[in-house]
Design a protein around this motif. Structure first.
Motif, PDB file in Angstrom:
ATOM      1  N   ILE A  86     -37.400 -30.024  24.911  1.00 36.25           N
ATOM      2  CA  ILE A  86     -37.943 -29.956  26.270  1.00 36.25           C
ATOM      3  C   ILE A  86     -38.559 -28.585  26.521  1.00 36.25           C
ATOM      4  O   ILE A  86     -39.669 -28.468  27.035  1.00 36.25           O
ATOM      5  CB  ILE A  86     -36.847 -30.258  27.320  1.00 36.25           C
ATOM      6  CG1 ILE A  86     -36.304 -31.675  27.145  1.00 36.25           C
ATOM      7  CG2 ILE A  86     -37.357 -30.020  28.738  1.00 36.25           C
ATOM      8  CD1 ILE A  86     -37.332 -32.776  27.286  1.00 36.25           C
ATOM      9  N   GLN A  87     -37.854 -27.552  26.128  1.00 29.64           N
ATOM     10  CA  GLN A  87     -38.317 -26.187  26.388  1.00 29.64           C
ATOM     11  C   GLN A  87     -39.506 -25.814  25.512  1.00 29.64           C
ATOM     12  O   GLN A  87     -40.508 -25.298  26.007  1.00 29.64           O
ATOM     13  CB  GLN A  87     -37.182 -25.199  26.172  1.00 29.64           C
ATOM     14  CG  GLN A  87     -37.551 -23.772  26.475  1.00 29.64           C
ATOM     15  CD  GLN A  87     -36.378 -22.829  26.323  1.00 29.64           C
ATOM     16  OE1 GLN A  87     -35.308 -23.226  25.879  1.00 29.64           O
ATOM     17  NE2 GLN A  87     -36.570 -21.595  26.685  1.00 29.64           N
TER      18      GLN A  87
ATOM     19  N   GLU B  77     -44.607 -39.352  31.789  1.00 26.84           N
ATOM     20  CA  GLU B  77     -43.343 -39.383  32.532  1.00 26.84           C
ATOM     21  C   GLU B  77     -42.440 -38.201  32.196  1.00 26.84           C
ATOM     22  O   GLU B  77     -41.783 -37.646  33.076  1.00 26.84           O
ATOM     23  CB  GLU B  77     -42.604 -40.686  32.246  1.00 26.84           C
ATOM     24  CG  GLU B  77     -43.225 -41.892  32.901  1.00 26.84           C
ATOM     25  CD  GLU B  77     -42.432 -43.158  32.660  1.00 26.84           C
ATOM     26  OE1 GLU B  77     -41.186 -43.090  32.611  1.00 26.84           O
ATOM     27  OE2 GLU B  77     -43.068 -44.213  32.510  1.00 26.84           O
ATOM     28  N   LEU B  78     -42.404 -37.816  30.943  1.00 26.49           N
ATOM     29  CA  LEU B  78     -41.569 -36.692  30.528  1.00 26.49           C
ATOM     30  C   LEU B  78     -42.075 -35.392  31.138  1.00 26.49           C
ATOM     31  O   LEU B  78     -41.297 -34.590  31.655  1.00 26.49           O
ATOM     32  CB  LEU B  78     -41.539 -36.613  29.002  1.00 26.49           C
ATOM     33  CG  LEU B  78     -40.573 -35.646  28.356  1.00 26.49           C
ATOM     34  CD1 LEU B  78     -39.142 -35.864  28.836  1.00 26.49           C
ATOM     35  CD2 LEU B  78     -40.639 -35.774  26.840  1.00 26.49           C
ATOM     36  N   GLU B  79     -43.382 -35.183  31.115  1.00 26.78           N
ATOM     37  CA  GLU B  79     -43.960 -33.982  31.714  1.00 26.78           C
ATOM     38  C   GLU B  79     -43.691 -33.942  33.222  1.00 26.78           C
ATOM     39  O   GLU B  79     -43.345 -32.883  33.762  1.00 26.78           O
ATOM     40  CB  GLU B  79     -45.469 -33.925  31.453  1.00 26.78           C
ATOM     41  CG  GLU B  79     -45.823 -33.660  30.001  1.00 26.78           C
ATOM     42  CD  GLU B  79     -47.291 -33.877  29.706  1.00 26.78           C
ATOM     43  OE1 GLU B  79     -47.811 -33.149  28.843  1.00 26.78           O
ATOM     44  OE2 GLU B  79     -47.914 -34.772  30.308  1.00 26.78           O
TER      45      GLU B  79
ATOM     46  N   LEU C 253     -41.569 -31.107  35.160  1.00 23.67           N
ATOM     47  CA  LEU C 253     -42.177 -30.388  36.276  1.00 23.67           C
ATOM     48  C   LEU C 253     -41.342 -30.545  37.544  1.00 23.67           C
ATOM     49  O   LEU C 253     -41.117 -29.573  38.266  1.00 23.67           O
ATOM     50  CB  LEU C 253     -43.611 -30.869  36.521  1.00 23.67           C
ATOM     51  CG  LEU C 253     -44.375 -30.180  37.639  1.00 23.67           C
ATOM     52  CD1 LEU C 253     -44.431 -28.670  37.427  1.00 23.67           C
ATOM     53  CD2 LEU C 253     -45.779 -30.759  37.747  1.00 23.67           C
ATOM     54  N   GLU C 254     -40.855 -31.740  37.799  1.00 21.96           N
ATOM     55  CA  GLU C 254     -40.010 -31.960  38.970  1.00 21.96           C
ATOM     56  C   GLU C 254     -38.756 -31.098  38.903  1.00 21.96           C
ATOM     57  O   GLU C 254     -38.381 -30.453  39.891  1.00 21.96           O
ATOM     58  CB  GLU C 254     -39.620 -33.433  39.074  1.00 21.96           C
ATOM     59  CG  GLU C 254     -38.730 -33.721  40.263  1.00 21.96           C
ATOM     60  CD  GLU C 254     -38.368 -35.190  40.383  1.00 21.96           C
ATOM     61  OE1 GLU C 254     -37.952 -35.586  41.491  1.00 21.96           O
ATOM     62  OE2 GLU C 254     -38.493 -35.934  39.393  1.00 21.96           O
ATOM     63  N   GLY C 255     -38.117 -31.055  37.748  1.00 20.16           N
ATOM     64  CA  GLY C 255     -36.929 -30.222  37.592  1.00 20.16           C
ATOM     65  C   GLY C 255     -37.232 -28.751  37.822  1.00 20.16           C
ATOM     66  O   GLY C 255     -36.476 -28.038  38.485  1.00 20.16           O
TER      67      GLY C 255
END
Length: 96
Positions: A58-59, A27-29, A33-35
């Motif tokens: 995150i980065q 879910e985090l990935e 990716l969506e962002g």
């Protein structure tokens, strides 16, 4: 690319990674990716998703691992050559 293309591209990435690595994106990935597909900065992604981990995590961890997994899946699927990061012309994947 428009924001309306985002769900199709997320599904494409999820399918490719799942098929080629036997492990789907988490879910985090998918959120990162969506962002990225929507043109958001890591700061915006963190704010929009209420990520407690912070921008550095995150980065440096999630986005790095995501790029690695996508590249690996694309290479295994024959969409990237092993010796160079040149996309092969496989329009059937994009147009399906």
């Amino acid at each position: 690319m428009t924001p309306a293309d985002t769900p199709k591209l997320l599904n494409l990435a999820q399918t490719l990674v799942s098929e080629q690595t036997s492990k789907p994106l988490n879910e985090l990935e998918l959120a990162v990716l969506e962002g990225i597909l929507l043109g958001q900065t890591y700061e915006q992604i963190c704010q929009n998703q209420n990520f407690a981990q912070g921008v550095d995590y995150i980065q440096k961890c999630v986005a790095y691992q995501l790029r690695r997994r996508l590249t690996q899946a694309m290479k295994r699927g024959g969409y990237l050559s092993e010796d160079a990061n040149n996309l092969k012309k496989k329009t059937s994947l994009v147009n399906s």
